[in-house]
Scaffold this active site. Structure first.
Site, mmCIF file in Angstrom:
data_model
loop_
_atom_site.group_PDB
_atom_site.id
_atom_site.type_symbol
_atom_site.label_atom_id
_atom_site.label_comp_id
_atom_site.label_asym_id
_atom_site.label_seq_id
_atom_site.Cartn_x
_atom_site.Cartn_y
_atom_site.Cartn_z
ATOM 1 C CE LYS A 35 -3.683 0.186 2.670
ATOM 2 N NZ LYS A 35 -4.560 0.386 3.851
ATOM 3 C CB THR A 122 -14.920 5.041 15.553
ATOM 4 O OG1 THR A 122 -15.055 6.072 14.569
ATOM 5 C CG2 THR A 122 -16.188 4.979 16.383
ATOM 6 C CG PHE A 152 -17.948 13.856 13.420
ATOM 7 C CD1 PHE A 152 -18.857 13.046 14.088
ATOM 8 C CD2 PHE A 152 -17.032 14.582 14.165
ATOM 9 C CE1 PHE A 152 -18.847 12.964 15.477
ATOM 10 C CE2 PHE A 152 -17.019 14.512 15.549
ATOM 11 C CZ PHE A 152 -17.929 13.698 16.208
ATOM 12 C CG ASN A 211 -21.596 7.334 13.331
ATOM 13 O OD1 ASN A 211 -21.802 8.390 12.745
ATOM 14 N ND2 ASN A 211 -20.453 6.675 13.208
ATOM 15 N N GLY A 256 -35.105 3.882 2.037
ATOM 16 C CA GLY A 256 -34.207 3.072 1.230
ATOM 17 C C GLY A 256 -34.132 1.650 1.733
ATOM 18 N N GLY A 260 -25.802 0.773 5.661
ATOM 19 C CA GLY A 260 -24.659 -0.134 5.641
ATOM 20 C C GLY A 260 -23.391 0.670 5.794
ATOM 21 C CB CYS A 263 -19.608 4.611 10.182
ATOM 22 S SG CYS A 263 -18.045 5.320 9.644
#
EC number: 1.1.1.22
Length: 459
Positions: A35, A122, A152, A211, A256, A260, A263
């Site tokens: 990476k 988080t 956020f 959240n 909807g 998903g 978070c």
């Protein structure tokens, strides 16, 4: 200011690139050598609009660099951000903090000067206390100020969110640490972004509470959509009607197939685990998690119902696979459960997504992936719009209808007006709308008072 960012995942890479764009000198650290090599060559590992150009520009200007060597990066830094993954732990849903604690130990051994150590990941309440303990045990003479600074960022709009945030939350009881954090974020003062300084534990909980609340709004309007279908109401009008109340607001009130992503699913589970550990059950959040899980599977049944219950041998085209547009993230995407339900019913599934196919392949091994929505629709018995990508908002509906074996169009995002779909020769199915083949429910009948039985009292 010299900053070390530990972790080059979604949060770490976006944060590091944005901090460097503010003028700070940022070194991003990751153990994944492949990476890091790719980033050095200008290849970003995630799709986020504008991120590749932001990285390229700041690398060229010498403010952003990448390394696998944590020691020198931390030794030279005035602030070290921990931005590693905290996935849900198997078995109990608690956040897996092994990467956070491992990073804390490595950071402790590399400290050479007074440094602010910031948890950007988080993490559950109390994680900062444990990070502080780990550093103190590994390097008792080090001057480390542990701060919580939750992110956020919305996937698909992360750079805008970082540079023009609603708020910046800093959790610390150390005024020196608070002052350093103010200096790091000083470039945002021109945008008048409020900086909220609170206790470390409070900051950790703010992220989870935010959240969980947003997940609750999504789940609430999805249930209201189901009720709208039963009583002949329009969920989009309901959403607008309640969203204009400034105590509620219009955001996250779009019906909807369920939430998903990286978070909401893991953070609601982690919050429930924290609540359980502290004997403070969160019944509303428990219901949110359960209802959302059931909804994803129910969307598969909705598609099968649009085919009059018979999906066996039918070909279904799913348009949009990622959990939301402008990202390649497939984590807990509703499309996964929908595909499983359709396969269980004996259907053949095709899929199209402008960015998420490579991430979707290992999760959907039996799906035939197509290069365009029109290829996916060729000979299909139904089209299902799952994710509201811009490229799916103005499809040639007549072309789709002409190419399909059966013109069934299931719009799980309510993007297209029913009349437009039907005028193109397609059979429309959406969420939270009155049935198209029957009259509206008589409101007076629904609201008629129940005849008195002569008895008094409540139930």
């Amino acid at each position: 200011m010299r900053i070390a960012m530990i972790g080059t995942g979604y949060v770490g890479l976006v944060s590091g690139a944005c901090f460097s764009d503010f003028g700070h000198d940022v070194v991003c650290v990751d153990k994944d050598a492949a990476k890091i090599d790719a980033l050095r060559q200008g290849v970003t590992p995630i799709f986020e609009p504008g991120l590749d150009k932001l990285v390229e520009r700041n690398v060229a200007d010498g403010r952003l660099s990448f390394t696998t060597d944590l020691g020198p990066a931390v030794a030279d830094a005035e602030a070290v951000f921990i931005a590693v993954g905290t996935p849900s732990r198997r078995g109990d849903g608690h956040a897996d903090l092994s990467y956070v604690f491992g990073a804390a130990g490595e950071i402790a051994r590399a400290l050479r000067q007074p440094t602010v150590v910031v948890t950007k990941s988080t993490v559950p309440v109390g994680t900062g206390d444990e990070v502080e303990r780990i550093i103190a045990a590994a390097a008792p003479d080090a001057k480390a100020m542990v701060v919580s600074n939750p992110e956020f960022l919305r996937e698909g709009a992360a750079i805008e969110d970082f540079k023009r945030p609603d708020r910046i939350v800093v959790g610390t009881e150390d005024e020196d640490a608070a002052e350093i954090m103010r200096e790091i974020y000083r470039p945002l003062y021109l945008n008048k972004a409020p900086l909220v300084v609170t206790s470390r534990r409070t900051a950790e909980l703010i992220k989870y509470a935010a959240n969980a609340f947003l997940a609750t709004k999504i789940t609430f309007i999805n249930e209201i959509a189901d009720l709208c279908e039963r009583v002949g109401a329009d969920v989009q009008d309901v959403s607008r009607g309640i969203g204009l109340d400034n105590r509620i607001g219009p955001k996250f009130l779009h019906a909807g197939p369920g939430y998903g992503g990286s978070c909401f699913p893991k953070d609601t589970l982690a919050l429930l685990k924290t609540a359980e550990d502290h004997q403070a059950p969160l019944r509303i959040i428990e219901s949110v998690v359960k209802v959302n899980d059931l909804r994803k599977r129910a969307m598969g049944r909705k598609v099968i119902g649009a085919l009059n219950g018979g999906a066996r041998g039918k070909t279904i085209a799913l348009l949009g696979l990622t959990f939301k547009p402008n990202t390649d993230d497939m984590r807990d995407a509703p499309s996964i459960a929908i595909v499983q339900a359709l396969h269980d019913a004996g259907a053949k599934v095709r899929g199209y997504d402008p960015e998420g196919v490579e991430q979707a392949r290992p999760l959907m091994p039996d799906v035939e992936f197509c290069a365009s929505p029109y290829e996916a629709a060729e000979g299909a018995d139904a089209i299902v719009l799952v994710t509201e990508w811009d490229v799916l908002r103005a499809l040639d509906l007549k072309r789709l209808s002409a190419s399909m074996a059966r013109p069934v169009f299931v719009d799980l995002r309510n993007i297209y007006p029913p009349e437009e779909v039907e005028n193109a020769g397609l059979e429309w199915h959406g969420l939270g709308k009155p049935a198209r083949d029957s009259k509206r429910v008589d409101v007076e009948t629904v609201a008629a008072p129940v005849r008195s039985s002569g008895k008094t009292g409540g139930v």
